[in-house]
Design a protein around this motif. Structure first.
Motif, PDB file in Angstrom:
ATOM      1  N   GLN A  12      22.601   6.093  45.568  1.00 46.46           N
ATOM      2  CA  GLN A  12      22.173   7.105  45.256  1.00 46.46           C
ATOM      3  C   GLN A  12      22.025   8.534  45.951  1.00 46.46           C
ATOM      4  O   GLN A  12      21.691   9.699  45.600  1.00 46.46           O
ATOM      5  CB  GLN A  12      20.922   7.195  44.163  1.00 46.46           C
ATOM      6  N   PHE A  13      22.715   7.874  47.150  1.00 42.84           N
ATOM      7  CA  PHE A  13      22.204   9.129  48.367  1.00 42.84           C
ATOM      8  C   PHE A  13      24.040   9.622  48.528  1.00 42.84           C
ATOM      9  O   PHE A  13      24.927   8.884  49.040  1.00 42.84           O
ATOM     10  CB  PHE A  13      21.373   8.749  49.364  1.00 42.84           C
TER      11      PHE A  13
ATOM     12  N   GLN B 169      13.880  13.524  34.069  1.00 39.91           N
ATOM     13  CA  GLN B 169      14.731  14.011  33.072  1.00 39.91           C
ATOM     14  C   GLN B 169      13.895  13.273  31.934  1.00 39.91           C
ATOM     15  O   GLN B 169      13.391  12.362  31.939  1.00 39.91           O
ATOM     16  CB  GLN B 169      15.932  12.444  33.292  1.00 39.91           C
ATOM     17  N   LEU B 170      12.389  13.619  31.127  1.00 38.09           N
ATOM     18  CA  LEU B 170      11.500  13.292  30.697  1.00 38.09           C
ATOM     19  C   LEU B 170      11.995  12.609  29.393  1.00 38.09           C
ATOM     20  O   LEU B 170      11.067  12.069  29.494  1.00 38.09           O
ATOM     21  CB  LEU B 170      11.125  14.575  30.051  1.00 38.09           C
ATOM     22  N   ASN B 171      12.411  12.725  29.017  1.00 33.03           N
ATOM     23  CA  ASN B 171      13.187  11.614  27.968  1.00 33.03           C
ATOM     24  C   ASN B 171      14.926  12.587  27.841  1.00 33.03           C
ATOM     25  O   ASN B 171      15.188  13.036  28.429  1.00 33.03           O
ATOM     26  CB  ASN B 171      12.419  11.799  26.699  1.00 33.03           C
ATOM     27  N   PRO B 172      15.381  11.325  27.088  1.00 43.95           N
ATOM     28  CA  PRO B 172      17.105  12.249  27.080  1.00 43.95           C
ATOM     29  C   PRO B 172      17.697  13.400  26.671  1.00 43.95           C
ATOM     30  O   PRO B 172      18.547  13.950  27.003  1.00 43.95           O
ATOM     31  CB  PRO B 172      17.820  11.242  25.548  1.00 43.95           C
ATOM     32  N   ASP B 173      16.886  14.140  26.321  1.00 39.39           N
ATOM     33  CA  ASP B 173      16.899  15.614  25.829  1.00 39.39           C
ATOM     34  C   ASP B 173      16.261  16.606  26.834  1.00 39.39           C
ATOM     35  O   ASP B 173      16.583  17.889  26.642  1.00 39.39           O
ATOM     36  CB  ASP B 173      16.414  16.023  23.860  1.00 39.39           C
TER      37      ASP B 173
ATOM     38  N   GLN C 193      19.529  10.124  43.935  1.00 41.99           N
ATOM     39  CA  GLN C 193      18.841   9.925  42.511  1.00 41.99           C
ATOM     40  C   GLN C 193      18.328   9.046  42.318  1.00 41.99           C
ATOM     41  O   GLN C 193      19.210   8.066  42.420  1.00 41.99           O
ATOM     42  CB  GLN C 193      19.906  10.624  41.359  1.00 41.99           C
ATOM     43  N   TYR C 194      17.040   8.959  41.415  1.00 47.06           N
ATOM     44  CA  TYR C 194      16.765   7.639  41.847  1.00 47.06           C
ATOM     45  C   TYR C 194      16.554   7.276  39.751  1.00 47.06           C
ATOM     46  O   TYR C 194      15.434   8.323  39.418  1.00 47.06           O
ATOM     47  CB  TYR C 194      16.098   7.115  42.384  1.00 47.06           C
ATOM     48  N   GLU C 195      17.376   6.856  38.792  1.00 45.48           N
ATOM     49  CA  GLU C 195      16.484   6.633  37.651  1.00 45.48           C
ATOM     50  C   GLU C 195      16.406   7.658  37.619  1.00 45.48           C
ATOM     51  O   GLU C 195      17.304   8.955  36.896  1.00 45.48           O
ATOM     52  CB  GLU C 195      15.434   6.067  37.310  1.00 45.48           C
ATOM     53  N   SER C 196      15.530   8.264  37.060  1.00 49.67           N
ATOM     54  CA  SER C 196      15.487   9.964  36.325  1.00 49.67           C
ATOM     55  C   SER C 196      14.967  10.920  36.861  1.00 49.67           C
ATOM     56  O   SER C 196      14.727  11.990  36.143  1.00 49.67           O
ATOM     57  CB  SER C 196      14.583  10.088  35.020  1.00 49.67           C
ATOM     58  N   ILE C 197      14.529  10.536  38.363  1.00 55.02           N
ATOM     59  CA  ILE C 197      14.208  11.784  38.639  1.00 55.02           C
ATOM     60  C   ILE C 197      15.624  11.526  40.011  1.00 55.02           C
ATOM     61  O   ILE C 197      15.892  10.980  40.962  1.00 55.02           O
ATOM     62  CB  ILE C 197      13.435  10.832  40.121  1.00 55.02           C
TER      63      ILE C 197
END
Length: 169
Positions: A21-22, A102-106, A63-67
């Protein structure tokens, strides 16, 4: 402060989980300019100016998952403006340093020093044709669903640290 950034970068490089992810990249822009009147006509007894400007940026993205974390450090200088024996100068700066979740898909939230680019860079852009570019200290909330996008945010600006006298309380 430089040691902290170097330590964080080293931790990301060594971590096996971070490997996929880097991303690390950079850019080098060198531009020669000849100015025989820029912004206004020069007086007839003045000589034209000629110089070479340079921007060097190193950019790191994790980047890792939603962060997601991003940092861009740049050095802006004119060739020959820094003495050879000078230990330090004021040409190195942080162009961008932000975190996004990313809090949720939107919905997403992005905090930190970041470029804002809207309406094909005409309404609000990063001014990247100038060597120093433009970035904002900003909190940005994004809502994006299908073809609908709504971004809103705010910045809180001060000229430095103070014990009292802030403009916005």
């Amino acid at each position: 402060m430089k040691k902290v950034y170097l330590y964080l970068l080293l931790c990301l490089l060594v971590s096996p989980m971070a490997y996929a992810q880097f991303q690390l990249d950079g850019q080098l822009i060198q531009r020669g300019e000849f100015r025989n009147g820029f912004g206004r006509l020069i007086h007839e007894d003045q000589s034209p100016a000629a110089f070479v400007g340079q921007r060097a940026r190193i950019q790191a993205n994790y980047q890792y998952e939603s962060i997601q974390f991003y940092m861009s450090v740049q050095d802006i200088r004119i060739w020959g403006d820094t003495p050879q024996l000078k230990i330090t100068d004021n040409n190195l700066s942080v162009h961008e340093a932000w975190a996004s979740i990313q809090l949720n898909p939107d919905w997403a939230l992005k905090l930190g020093r970041q470029e804002l680019n809207y309406d094909n860079f005409r309404f609000l852009g990063n001014l990247d044709w100038a060597l120093q570019g433009r970035a904002h200290d900003f909190a940005l909330v994004k809502y994006e669903k299908n073809n609908f996008k709504l971004h809103f945010g705010a910045g809180f600006n001060q000229t430095g640290q103070a014990l009292s006298g802030h403009l916005y309380l």
